[in-house]
Design a protein around this motif. Structure first.
Motif, PDB file in Angstrom:
ATOM      1  N   LYS A   1      35.943  34.767  40.834  1.00  0.00           N
ATOM      2  CA  LYS A   1      35.361  34.270  39.463  1.00  0.00           C
ATOM      3  C   LYS A   1      36.375  34.158  38.425  1.00  0.00           C
ATOM      4  O   LYS A   1      36.157  33.088  37.564  1.00  0.00           O
ATOM      5  CB  LYS A   1      34.423  35.656  39.167  1.00  0.00           C
ATOM      6  CG  LYS A   1      33.390  36.107  40.298  1.00  0.00           C
ATOM      7  CD  LYS A   1      32.919  36.916  38.932  1.00  0.00           C
ATOM      8  CE  LYS A   1      31.217  37.127  40.477  1.00  0.00           C
ATOM      9  NZ  LYS A   1      30.448  38.460  40.016  1.00  0.00           N
ATOM     10  N   SER A   2      37.598  34.747  38.202  1.00  0.00           N
ATOM     11  CA  SER A   2      38.739  34.233  36.934  1.00  0.00           C
ATOM     12  C   SER A   2      39.781  34.082  37.987  1.00  0.00           C
ATOM     13  O   SER A   2      40.410  33.637  39.658  1.00  0.00           O
ATOM     14  CB  SER A   2      38.892  35.694  36.365  1.00  0.00           C
ATOM     15  OG  SER A   2      38.057  35.939  35.681  1.00  0.00           O
ATOM     16  N   PRO A   3      40.831  33.141  37.562  1.00  0.00           N
ATOM     17  CA  PRO A   3      41.975  32.282  37.705  1.00  0.00           C
ATOM     18  C   PRO A   3      42.852  33.473  38.207  1.00  0.00           C
ATOM     19  O   PRO A   3      42.847  34.785  37.420  1.00  0.00           O
ATOM     20  CB  PRO A   3      42.607  31.566  36.331  1.00  0.00           C
ATOM     21  CG  PRO A   3      41.715  31.646  35.538  1.00  0.00           C
ATOM     22  CD  PRO A   3      40.510  32.656  35.952  1.00  0.00           C
ATOM     23  N   ILE A   4      43.375  32.924  39.597  1.00  0.00           N
ATOM     24  CA  ILE A   4      44.084  34.198  40.066  1.00  0.00           C
ATOM     25  C   ILE A   4      45.827  33.975  39.116  1.00  0.00           C
ATOM     26  O   ILE A   4      46.285  32.655  39.299  1.00  0.00           O
ATOM     27  CB  ILE A   4      44.980  33.472  41.600  1.00  0.00           C
ATOM     28  CG1 ILE A   4      43.170  33.547  42.178  1.00  0.00           C
ATOM     29  CG2 ILE A   4      46.510  34.549  41.879  1.00  0.00           C
ATOM     30  CD1 ILE A   4      43.754  32.990  43.611  1.00  0.00           C
ATOM     31  N   VAL A   5      46.647  35.196  38.756  1.00  0.00           N
ATOM     32  CA  VAL A   5      47.464  35.037  38.136  1.00  0.00           C
ATOM     33  C   VAL A   5      48.264  35.637  38.790  1.00  0.00           C
ATOM     34  O   VAL A   5      49.986  36.135  38.177  1.00  0.00           O
ATOM     35  CB  VAL A   5      47.284  36.494  36.533  1.00  0.00           C
ATOM     36  CG1 VAL A   5      46.035  36.389  35.808  1.00  0.00           C
ATOM     37  CG2 VAL A   5      46.543  38.101  37.714  1.00  0.00           C
ATOM     38  N   THR A   6      49.047  35.581  40.287  1.00  0.00           N
ATOM     39  CA  THR A   6      49.658  36.653  41.471  1.00  0.00           C
ATOM     40  C   THR A   6      50.564  35.560  41.368  1.00  0.00           C
ATOM     41  O   THR A   6      50.828  34.336  41.684  1.00  0.00           O
ATOM     42  CB  THR A   6      49.385  36.464  42.893  1.00  0.00           C
ATOM     43  OG1 THR A   6      48.191  37.472  43.113  1.00  0.00           O
ATOM     44  CG2 THR A   6      50.420  37.033  43.687  1.00  0.00           C
ATOM     45  N   ALA A   7      51.563  35.959  40.858  1.00  0.00           N
ATOM     46  CA  ALA A   7      53.061  35.090  40.559  1.00  0.00           C
ATOM     47  C   ALA A   7      53.727  34.957  42.079  1.00  0.00           C
ATOM     48  O   ALA A   7      53.862  35.573  43.065  1.00  0.00           O
ATOM     49  CB  ALA A   7      54.523  35.892  39.969  1.00  0.00           C
ATOM     50  N   VAL A   8      54.440  33.789  42.574  1.00  0.00           N
ATOM     51  CA  VAL A   8      55.387  33.654  43.510  1.00  0.00           C
ATOM     52  C   VAL A   8      56.395  33.387  43.687  1.00  0.00           C
ATOM     53  O   VAL A   8      56.914  32.512  42.681  1.00  0.00           O
ATOM     54  CB  VAL A   8      54.502  32.141  44.323  1.00  0.00           C
ATOM     55  CG1 VAL A   8      55.413  32.138  45.660  1.00  0.00           C
ATOM     56  CG2 VAL A   8      53.468  32.425  44.428  1.00  0.00           C
ATOM     57  N   SER A   9      57.600  34.719  43.717  1.00  0.00           N
ATOM     58  CA  SER A   9      59.372  34.407  42.985  1.00  0.00           C
ATOM     59  C   SER A   9      59.843  34.292  44.398  1.00  0.00           C
ATOM     60  O   SER A   9      59.666  35.388  45.336  1.00  0.00           O
ATOM     61  CB  SER A   9      58.932  34.826  42.222  1.00  0.00           C
ATOM     62  OG  SER A   9      58.227  35.406  41.217  1.00  0.00           O
ATOM     63  N   GLU A  10      61.072  34.255  43.699  1.00  0.00           N
ATOM     64  CA  GLU A  10      61.849  34.249  45.202  1.00  0.00           C
ATOM     65  C   GLU A  10      62.548  35.882  45.682  1.00  0.00           C
ATOM     66  O   GLU A  10      62.269  36.687  44.429  1.00  0.00           O
ATOM     67  CB  GLU A  10      63.636  33.821  44.943  1.00  0.00           C
ATOM     68  CG  GLU A  10      64.028  33.380  45.811  1.00  0.00           C
ATOM     69  CD  GLU A  10      65.878  32.674  45.611  1.00  0.00           C
ATOM     70  OE1 GLU A  10      66.628  32.350  46.337  1.00  0.00           O
ATOM     71  OE2 GLU A  10      65.813  32.403  44.157  1.00  0.00           O
ATOM     72  N   GLU A  11      62.779  36.078  46.886  1.00  0.00           N
ATOM     73  CA  GLU A  11      63.223  37.383  47.317  1.00  0.00           C
ATOM     74  C   GLU A  11      63.955  38.416  45.987  1.00  0.00           C
ATOM     75  O   GLU A  11      64.910  37.330  45.882  1.00  0.00           O
ATOM     76  CB  GLU A  11      63.359  37.791  47.893  1.00  0.00           C
ATOM     77  CG  GLU A  11      64.048  39.524  48.910  1.00  0.00           C
ATOM     78  CD  GLU A  11      64.492  39.297  49.983  1.00  0.00           C
ATOM     79  OE1 GLU A  11      64.930  40.479  50.520  1.00  0.00           O
ATOM     80  OE2 GLU A  11      64.882  37.855  50.653  1.00  0.00           O
ATOM     81  N   LYS A  12      64.083  39.080  45.243  1.00  0.00           N
ATOM     82  CA  LYS A  12      65.156  40.215  44.403  1.00  0.00           C
ATOM     83  C   LYS A  12      64.983  41.508  45.222  1.00  0.00           C
ATOM     84  O   LYS A  12      64.933  41.748  46.316  1.00  0.00           O
ATOM     85  CB  LYS A  12      64.198  40.084  43.392  1.00  0.00           C
ATOM     86  CG  LYS A  12      63.382  38.895  42.768  1.00  0.00           C
ATOM     87  CD  LYS A  12      63.445  38.624  41.147  1.00  0.00           C
ATOM     88  CE  LYS A  12      62.666  37.591  40.341  1.00  0.00           C
ATOM     89  NZ  LYS A  12      62.693  36.920  41.308  1.00  0.00           N
ATOM     90  N   PRO A  13      66.317  41.909  44.472  1.00  0.00           N
ATOM     91  CA  PRO A  13      66.750  43.304  45.148  1.00  0.00           C
ATOM     92  C   PRO A  13      65.725  44.076  45.455  1.00  0.00           C
ATOM     93  O   PRO A  13      64.427  44.631  44.873  1.00  0.00           O
ATOM     94  CB  PRO A  13      67.963  44.084  44.476  1.00  0.00           C
ATOM     95  CG  PRO A  13      68.838  42.919  44.159  1.00  0.00           C
ATOM     96  CD  PRO A  13      67.204  42.148  44.054  1.00  0.00           C
TER      97      PRO A  13
END
Length: 187
Positions: A130-142
């Motif tokens: 119902k609401s916008p997705i806020v999931t971030a997509v980021s490069e792998e970090k330690p």
């Protein structure tokens, strides 16, 4: 836990709120070899739980999943990830509030990045939430392993109210919607 060397094993790293919850869900999937709870995405080395809880280290509670890609695909892991947490709440999962509980995918290669972005776009286009997705997509970090008491938490503490109130419904949802993907003998 040291697993045999297998060219079909891949790694996925997800943050979807409390790692006790996400660990319990992904441990039950056929094709998942290992799930480790830990901290990722932050700005200090070797953080401890007490530091993570302040929200000042920038780390998220996350899980590192080793999976056999001949049994379960990265896309299937994404499907379970989005179905078992709320990707529309910024820095929050239920009563757990803070940047350490954010929804984030840490891709380990360009293909995972593309698959994650495409999957999010599909969910948005289909208005799944119902609401916008806020999931971030980021490069792998330690990725730093959490303290021992956090590993396999749900399986060792099912009688705890948090497990019964918060995690049990996620496991039930997994069993209802992804029963063909659940390992035999796990509940």
């Amino acid at each position: 836990m040291n697993k045999q060397n297998n060219l079909d094993f891949e790694v996925a790293i997800f943050a979807g709120g409390c790692f006790w919850c996400t660990e319990a869900v992904f441990q039950r999937l056929d094709g998942v070899v290992e799930v480790i709870s830990g901290y990722t995405g932050g700005n200090i080395k070797n953080p401890a739980y007490r530091e993570i809880c302040t929200g000042r280290t920038g780390h998220a509670e996350g899980i590192k999943i080793t999976f056999d890609s001949t049994k379960i695909s990265y896309e299937e892991l994404l499907e379970v990830f989005f179905a078992t947490h709320d990707p529309t709440t910024l820095n929050r999962q239920g009563n757990d509030v803070g940047t350490q509980y954010r929804s984030e995918i840490f891709y380990t290669n360009p293909e995972q990045k593309q698959m994650a972005e495409d999957f999010i776009q599909l969910l948005e286009t289909e208005n799944v939430f119902k609401s916008p997705i806020v999931t971030a997509v980021s490069e792998e970090k330690p990725f730093y392993f959490a303290e021992e008491e956090h590993h396999d938490y749900y399986n060792a503490n099912r009688q705890q109210p948090y497990c019964q109130i918060i995690i049990d419904p996620k496991i039930k949802k997994l069993n209802n919607y992804f029963s063909k993907k659940v390992k035999h003998g796990t509940i």
